[in-house]
Design a protein around this motif. Sequence first.
Motif, mmCIF file in Angstrom:
data_model
loop_
_atom_site.group_PDB
_atom_site.id
_atom_site.type_symbol
_atom_site.label_atom_id
_atom_site.label_comp_id
_atom_site.label_asym_id
_atom_site.label_seq_id
_atom_site.Cartn_x
_atom_site.Cartn_y
_atom_site.Cartn_z
ATOM 1 N N LYS A 57 0.829 -1.211 0.000
ATOM 2 C CA LYS A 57 0.000 0.000 0.000
ATOM 3 C C LYS A 57 0.861 1.259 0.000
ATOM 4 N N TYR B 131 0.602 -4.036 -5.517
ATOM 5 C CA TYR B 131 -0.543 -4.388 -4.668
ATOM 6 C C TYR B 131 -1.200 -5.683 -5.140
ATOM 7 N N ARG C 164 -8.504 0.821 -3.954
ATOM 8 C CA ARG C 164 -7.150 0.391 -4.307
ATOM 9 C C ARG C 164 -7.126 -0.188 -5.717
#
Length: 377
Positions: free
Chosen positions: A240, A256, A281
Amino acid sequence: MTVTYALAALVALLVILIVKKSRRSKGAEWARTRFDPAAYGLVPRERLTAARGGPPISVERRRESQAIADAAWGGNWRPAAAHVEAAGQDWDERWSRLELLASIAQENDGWLASWRTADPDSCDAAVLEAKHMVHNAWEIRGYGYAPDVPAANMARFRELLPAGIEAAQRAALLAPQDPAPWVVMVTAARGAQYKPAQFRPLWAELTARAPHHFEGHWQAMQYWCAKWFGSDKKMLSFAKRAMDRAPAGSALPGIYLFALSELEKRNTLGTVLDGELGRQRLRKVSAALAGLPADDERLPTMRHLLAHYCGRAGLYTKALEQFRLIGRWCGAAPWTDHADPVAAFDLARGMAVKLSNARPLPPEMRPAKADAHHYKV
């Protein structure tokens, strides 16, 4: 009252999970029995292939790589040296070119010894030598878990790996600004059983020279995963941070996806993708991949993972976008983890079509199944 609210929240969560499971089940049934890829502009099933994860490199690049290999195997190391030098201080590109030379050295490394002798001050040659030594040590060990490695192989591995690290340390003295020797050291650190206090200085040296080095981050992520010297939490936090610090145009947010893959392999993915933060994300990764050059060789691997995890997170439209970009190639994780990668890939894209509520093309706009020029191949 608090207990009542807690029970109500639990019931609501269970209802959501049941509805989500039912919807996915119905989507899978539709994908297996009624999905016509061509109706949605996707590659027909008969043209899917698990032979590759993405399209082959261009003829020009293939010829260039072969010419470098032929020259090296013929005893001329200069084209190899010039190929790396031409990347300048684009450290990711420079590393990619070193990877090519490393693969050439695996076939025959006599030319590398000649290069080191003829130009002992070349950091590129010294890095390549160190990388070659580390690779050979890992080949002897194998890539399984430590208890499964024969004792003799492990002993030989632990004998050879320190020599590779020392070679990388010597290479670092030849070009203090170059991050490549530190990438080799970071790569070797977990095999050398470096504790975090030993690893962190290596990482600091690498990132001082190249803060967003893709391969360096991938190797460091491996160090911080649970099977080595970290944990699921530390690995995911590392990935992250890499995302959040990545500049525009960087492939680094894709790290990620590899962290998610590590969690899934350990059956510890859990609810990481169930909330809005997880979906944000994935959207960020999608935007980052869209900004990379179309011929970036890292793209296909990341597109497959992104399509998979967007599907897991309920971002079906995003998943479908990736399946359209992937085209006919399905020889990559996660599909290759299945007995029939083509079937797994086709099911996932069918579910993305159904659950995204995508509309089929009008019949007159659907290409004939034999029309290979329509599809991204």
